[in-house]
Design a protein around this motif. Sequence first.
Motif, mmCIF file in Angstrom:
data_model
loop_
_atom_site.group_PDB
_atom_site.id
_atom_site.type_symbol
_atom_site.label_atom_id
_atom_site.label_comp_id
_atom_site.label_asym_id
_atom_site.label_seq_id
_atom_site.Cartn_x
_atom_site.Cartn_y
_atom_site.Cartn_z
ATOM 1 N N ILE B 92 0.854 -1.189 0.000
ATOM 2 C CA ILE B 92 0.000 0.000 0.000
ATOM 3 C C ILE B 92 0.889 1.238 0.000
ATOM 4 O O ILE B 92 1.707 1.436 0.910
ATOM 5 C CB ILE B 92 -0.951 -0.005 1.209
ATOM 6 N N ALA B 93 0.741 2.033 -1.067
ATOM 7 C CA ALA B 93 1.573 3.233 -1.205
ATOM 8 C C ALA B 93 0.699 4.413 -1.629
ATOM 9 O O ALA B 93 1.085 5.211 -2.476
ATOM 10 C CB ALA B 93 2.686 2.977 -2.213
ATOM 11 N N ALA B 111 -6.529 -10.881 2.187
ATOM 12 C CA ALA B 111 -5.071 -10.740 2.295
ATOM 13 C C ALA B 111 -4.612 -11.109 3.712
ATOM 14 O O ALA B 111 -5.222 -10.702 4.693
ATOM 15 C CB ALA B 111 -4.646 -9.313 1.964
ATOM 16 N N ALA B 112 -3.530 -11.890 3.795
ATOM 17 C CA ALA B 112 -2.979 -12.258 5.104
ATOM 18 C C ALA B 112 -2.215 -11.088 5.710
ATOM 19 O O ALA B 112 -2.081 -10.995 6.924
ATOM 20 C CB ALA B 112 -2.048 -13.460 4.966
ATOM 21 N N GLY B 113 -1.698 -10.224 4.849
ATOM 22 C CA GLY B 113 -0.921 -9.107 5.363
ATOM 23 C C GLY B 113 -0.794 -8.006 4.338
ATOM 24 O O GLY B 113 -1.182 -8.165 3.176
ATOM 25 N N ALA B 114 -0.268 -6.870 4.821
ATOM 26 C CA ALA B 114 -0.040 -5.740 3.924
ATOM 27 C C ALA B 114 1.164 -4.982 4.430
ATOM 28 O O ALA B 114 1.383 -4.862 5.638
ATOM 29 C CB ALA B 114 -1.256 -4.822 3.887
ATOM 30 N N GLU B 115 1.976 -4.467 3.501
ATOM 31 C CA GLU B 115 3.039 -3.550 3.909
ATOM 32 C C GLU B 115 2.621 -2.156 3.482
ATOM 33 O O GLU B 115 2.215 -1.935 2.335
ATOM 34 C CB GLU B 115 4.398 -3.960 3.324
ATOM 35 N N ARG B 145 -2.498 -8.729 8.966
ATOM 36 C CA ARG B 145 -1.295 -8.289 9.674
ATOM 37 C C ARG B 145 -0.589 -7.203 8.872
ATOM 38 O O ARG B 145 -0.409 -7.333 7.658
ATOM 39 C CB ARG B 145 -0.353 -9.479 9.909
ATOM 40 N N VAL B 146 -0.200 -6.154 9.589
ATOM 41 C CA VAL B 146 0.340 -4.970 8.918
ATOM 42 C C VAL B 146 1.834 -4.812 9.210
ATOM 43 O O VAL B 146 2.271 -4.922 10.357
ATOM 44 C CB VAL B 146 -0.426 -3.706 9.376
ATOM 45 N N ILE B 147 2.582 -4.555 8.137
ATOM 46 C CA ILE B 147 3.991 -4.180 8.260
ATOM 47 C C ILE B 147 4.078 -2.693 7.918
ATOM 48 O O ILE B 147 3.608 -2.269 6.860
ATOM 49 C CB ILE B 147 4.852 -5.037 7.322
#
Lengths: 234, 502
Positions: B92-93, B111-115, B145-147
């Motif tokens: 995500i930008a 989605a399991a995660g996002a950066e 889960r978020v990075i």
Amino acid sequence: MSGNGAAEIVEKALREGRRTLSEHESKQVLARYGIPVTRERLVERRQDVPKAAGEIGYPLVMKGCSAGIAHKTERGLIHVDLRNAGEAVEAYDAILAGMNGEPGGVLVQEMVRGRRELVMGMTRDPQFGPCVMFGLGGIFTEILHDVCFRRAPLERGDALSMMGEIRGRGILDAARGMEAADRDRLADMLVRVGRIGLDLDAVAEIDLNPVILAGKNPVVVDALVILDVPRRKL
Amino acid sequence: MTNKVKDKAGRVPAADPFGTADFERIFHPRRIVVAGVSSEGFSYGGALLKSLQAMGFEGEILPVNPRGGTFSGLPVFPSVEEIPGSVDFAVIAVAAKAVPAVLEVCRLKGAAGAEIMSSGFSETGTPEGKALENEIREIAARGIRVIGPNCFGIYCPRSGLTYLPNPDLPRESGPVAFLSQSGGMASDFANAGKWMGLRFSKTVSYGNGADLREAELLRYFREDGETGVIALYIEGVGDGDAFFRELRAAARKKPVVVLKGGLSEAGGRSVASHTASMGGSGRIWRSILRQAGAVQVEDMTEMAEACLAFSLLPKRAVRGISVTGGGGALGIAACDAAESMGIAVPPLGDGVRKEVLALLPRSGASAANPIDVANPYTPPETLKRILGIAAREDGIDLQIMVFLLHHFKHIALTEGKPIAEVVPCAAFADSMADVVRETGKPVCIVLPNTKRGIEDLDIVALHARARQAFLERGLPVFDEIRNALRAVGHMNRYYGGKEGNP
């Protein structure tokens, strides 16, 4: 390591609006956690001096004792190597005069003989909570800053590793006719200092300085407990 | 932390503070959303997408921009909702204000995660930034889960996920996991590791760490079979208690190399005791890291060299070493450095010494240890025999071979050839690999180069090629003897400490 009664000493001081425990109260807290401290009596009347001195045994040390007193040495409130009742009473009078009417009494204390001085302490880190300090004591604490820390609760290995971490670690070994320090006892004391930090939230900081090695046995000779000083996040 | 209810032992009860995460789908996604690509000018999303393509990411890349169209040969979806089917991971930008809505849709898409690379969150210190980060945290708690935010994301060689401006990181996996609060440090370390010979399992730049951060990631990497050594760059931690517990648990299982930024003492604390005045954050940090059994390093180079040693050398402490090379001063420097690290440089026994001496020139050489070959052109086969003999000494656990390759410039000039043609890099590397195989004792290569100026670019290039030749054969390479010994010193503290003899 129960600490029975230690919380009451702290609560009493807080009720009186105090931010520190006197040396005597501080040592009572330590003693309740099984930490070895000097044998001592708090004397508030001149006529009680000879009896207290006799119980402790000569030679002895006498100190002004009040929650408000720091820098006892600089103010001439410590008299050492007193050898009889006459000297003890004389010291009592001098200390009382030096205290300028501050509340408190005079501590009649065994004189611990030993050339090696260590320091122990506890501080609260904003991120890691109570942390225990160990290092070189006496005047060297401030000059050399040769200390290290461990987060509480300390495992036995944590405490023992502190003794290998300071630069002056050789002071704990046998040298120049002095016995090797009782490392197990030192480790035990450090674990217990950490326990105080975990148990008593109102205890903000602790200084045990000096902890003198009497032969191989460590004894807390002076102690300061700071209560609940307001802390801000770093 | 101190306000939590404590158990009898004074600890906060060990309820698991972490959520569940499908790390397999986060590190190796098959369908990945890139939200925030723009075909007009530079966009972070676009740059990352092109980096993924350059890395050869094998999964399906799903770019998103409200204007649709195509980007870098891929159809652009006007919104995440319009992507058919479910997705595994999202980059995500988009502008900070738009992040929560995009994140929520990614969650609904499975989605399991996002950066989240976007900045404009708690790092700004503004109430708006903090509120936005709280929104992210709330969405994360519902199952994605978020990075990040404010991070460079994930670099995972096996899947081809890469940090923001890095289209050319290695696809070869290795044992090093890296966690970094700083995106710049994450990128720098990956790039330094590329030429220094580090290979990574998975690496994470977690920025503000709104959700996934050091403690939980340490736990993951502790159990990750692909990871043999964990490196960590931190400035601060979210929860000191959880961090300490996870660091200690991880360090008991595998080496954890920690670079702590910001160790200078914070002044002006209001404290009353000597203990507190000496317990500034830097000193406490060092003590805590030591207590947890972490390997502490002072800068990125030291971190990379420690990771290299932990990656390539046997998992045990080194008592003594041999040092072979040319020049008495280098040998003396080696002894000085070794002594300061508590590593022995034992003299060779008479029999071994005579055998080595027989292979050396009559004058100027020494077979005492350090072994001075007194000739920078000593053939690979001779070096192999020397190290093979020295390895028979019981007290030698590791051998250091110093090559002074710049001396070959003289031969290159005499013969009128490029230096690369007169240095037998491959043969040197083969000979050292043979020593390791035949003796069972590891060899560290040291390649000092005093000729690094613009008129010596051929020598600089030669060193890069030589380094690669040694690394390809699994031999760690260091610039200076001191650096090699510092890395070995870290291994000794780690493995020695574990065996209870520091």
